[in-house]
Design a protein around this motif. Structure first.
Motif, PDB file in Angstrom:
ATOM      1  N   VAL A  51       0.833  -1.204   0.000  1.00 52.59           N
ATOM      2  CA  VAL A  51       0.000   0.000   0.000  1.00 52.59           C
ATOM      3  C   VAL A  51       0.865   1.250   0.000  1.00 52.59           C
ATOM      4  O   VAL A  51       0.627   2.197  -0.761  1.00 52.59           O
ATOM      5  CB  VAL A  51      -0.946   0.010   1.220  1.00 52.59           C
ATOM      6  N   ALA A  52       1.872   1.269   0.858  1.00 57.35           N
ATOM      7  CA  ALA A  52       2.722   2.454   0.978  1.00 57.35           C
ATOM      8  C   ALA A  52       3.442   2.763  -0.327  1.00 57.35           C
ATOM      9  O   ALA A  52       3.481   3.916  -0.776  1.00 57.35           O
ATOM     10  CB  ALA A  52       3.724   2.255   2.111  1.00 57.35           C
ATOM     11  N   LYS A  96       4.244   5.891  -5.254  1.00 62.19           N
ATOM     12  CA  LYS A  96       4.457   5.946  -6.696  1.00 62.19           C
ATOM     13  C   LYS A  96       3.341   6.754  -7.359  1.00 62.19           C
ATOM     14  O   LYS A  96       3.577   7.499  -8.310  1.00 62.19           O
ATOM     15  CB  LYS A  96       4.505   4.533  -7.291  1.00 62.19           C
ATOM     16  N   ARG A  97       2.124   6.597  -6.845  1.00 55.71           N
ATOM     17  CA  ARG A  97       0.990   7.356  -7.370  1.00 55.71           C
ATOM     18  C   ARG A  97       1.195   8.855  -7.185  1.00 55.71           C
ATOM     19  O   ARG A  97       0.779   9.660  -8.011  1.00 55.71           O
ATOM     20  CB  ARG A  97      -0.281   6.914  -6.646  1.00 55.71           C
ATOM     21  N   GLN A  98       1.853   9.220  -6.066  1.00 53.76           N
ATOM     22  CA  GLN A  98       2.096  10.625  -5.772  1.00 53.76           C
ATOM     23  C   GLN A  98       3.370  11.145  -6.427  1.00 53.76           C
ATOM     24  O   GLN A  98       3.752  12.289  -6.230  1.00 53.76           O
ATOM     25  CB  GLN A  98       2.210  10.819  -4.245  1.00 53.76           C
ATOM     26  N   ASP A  99       4.050  10.262  -7.184  1.00 56.30           N
ATOM     27  CA  ASP A  99       5.276  10.619  -7.887  1.00 56.30           C
ATOM     28  C   ASP A  99       6.331  11.155  -6.922  1.00 56.30           C
ATOM     29  O   ASP A  99       6.953  12.179  -7.150  1.00 56.30           O
ATOM     30  CB  ASP A  99       4.999  11.650  -8.978  1.00 56.30           C
ATOM     31  N   GLU A 100       6.526  10.425  -5.807  1.00 58.41           N
ATOM     32  CA  GLU A 100       7.504  10.809  -4.794  1.00 58.41           C
ATOM     33  C   GLU A 100       8.830  10.079  -4.992  1.00 58.41           C
ATOM     34  O   GLU A 100       9.694  10.102  -4.125  1.00 58.41           O
ATOM     35  CB  GLU A 100       6.948  10.487  -3.404  1.00 58.41           C
ATOM     36  N   ARG A 101       9.014   9.443  -6.138  1.00 61.81           N
ATOM     37  CA  ARG A 101      10.208   8.634  -6.349  1.00 61.81           C
ATOM     38  C   ARG A 101      11.490   9.463  -6.359  1.00 61.81           C
ATOM     39  O   ARG A 101      12.564   8.973  -6.049  1.00 61.81           O
ATOM     40  CB  ARG A 101      10.092   7.856  -7.665  1.00 61.81           C
TER      41      ARG A 101
END
Length: 320
Positions: A145-146, A151-156
């Motif tokens: 989930v985390a 990845k959905r929030q583009d925090e990579r």
């Protein structure tokens, strides 16, 4: 009168996939659209309920009706401003039920379904409003989930500290959501049935048959007709089940995985519920009091009778 059915669980836990599968059952009716990847969430009891004050006050009800009539959810339900005004006087829960009962009646369904992850913390409130409501919760491994969320929030590409803070934030939120869901299940097992995402991936039919038994519905073969809402694939195929895709994960380190596991399984259980809620609020970023922008995705469009879209010259600004 149809029975209310709510799908709940933390964001990125498979709520959309599960909702789309249940929506395919002939005895379950709900609102869906391609722009929302299938089943549409209302967030009604988390964001709308109580927002406009006492609806017995006519001016408050007019404001409520004007905004709801422009929202995607009520537009897909076919509820115009005039339709909503005909229901006055009515409270929030009564308006929502009347609209959803109409949706179920059009399909001659036994249940109407709504899916909103934000409603997980509202289960007891909703069950007070609708004493015959039933809930299907879905739980997913906190590590998956985390990373799905980040990845959905583009925090990579955030700094290492920023990534850890983001992972901590979503893990804390998931822990609080899961704790609430499991607490409700222990006290109201006749209303809340919880499934595991991983079990749904491994044996979809078995999990769905368990849900059908809980809801006293016939066992049928269903399939989501919408593309998977997953963060782990580079490309998505229309009509594919979320769990059927072979996921390609973006880079995630083992120490980050261990950090999430330790936080979820060891650190957070040591804190009180009050401390967890305070910690969750302190870590939340960009909190806004306004309605989410996705309430009005279809504002510049209208729906033909066959469900297709066409452009419409309409002001796209939110009313509140």
């Amino acid at each position: 009168m149809a029975k209310p059915l709510f799908v709940v669980g933390k964001h990125r836990s498979g709520t959309t996939w599960l909702g789309n599968l249940l929506l395919d059952h002939p005895s379950i009716a709900g609102l869906h659209h391609e722009r929302h990847r299938g089943i549409h969430e209302s967030a009604f009891f988390s964001h709308v309920d109580g927002r406009y004050g006492d609806l017995d006050v006519f001016e408050n009800y007019v404001e409520f009706a004007a905004v709801m009539a422009r929202s995607d959810y009520f537009r897909l339900a076919g509820a115009s401003f005039e339709d909503l005004m005909e229901l006055y006087p009515a409270n929030y829960a009564d308006v929502f039920r009347v609209i959803m009962d109409r949706v179920a009646e059009q399909r001659d369904a036994r249940y109407w379904i709504e899916k909103s992850p934000m409603h997980t913390g509202c289960v007891r409130k909703i069950s007070d409003y609708y004493t015959n409501a039933q809930f299907i919760g879905i739980w997913r491994d906190p590590v998956d989930v985390a990373f799905s969320w980040i990845k959905r929030q583009d925090e990579r590409h955030a700094s290492q500290f920023g990534r850890l803070l983001a992972l901590a934030r979503v893990t804390i939120d998931k822990y609080v959501v899961d704790a609430h869901m499991l607490d409700v299940r222990s006290s109201q097992p006749e209303q809340l049935y919880v499934v595991r995402y991983e079990d749904l991936v491994d044996d979809k039919r078995k999990v769905l048959n368990g849900i059908y038994g809980f809801l006293d519905l016939s066992q049928v073969e269903v399939r989501s007709g919408y593309e998977a809402n997953t963060s782990y694939t580079d490309s998505q195929t229309s009509g594919s089940d979320e769990g059927a895709n072979k996921t390609k994960r973006f880079k995630r380190s083992s120490h980050e995985e261990k950090f999430i596991q330790c936080l979820y399984n060891w650190g957070l259980p040591l804190l009180s519920a009050r401390a967890l809620i305070h910690l969750k609020r302190s870590l939340r970023q960009n909190h806004k009091s306004s309605l989410p922008s996705w309430f009005f995705k279809l504002l510049n469009e209208s729906l033909d009778e066959d469900g297709s879209e066409k452009s419409q010259e309409t002001d796209g600004s939110a009313l509140d």
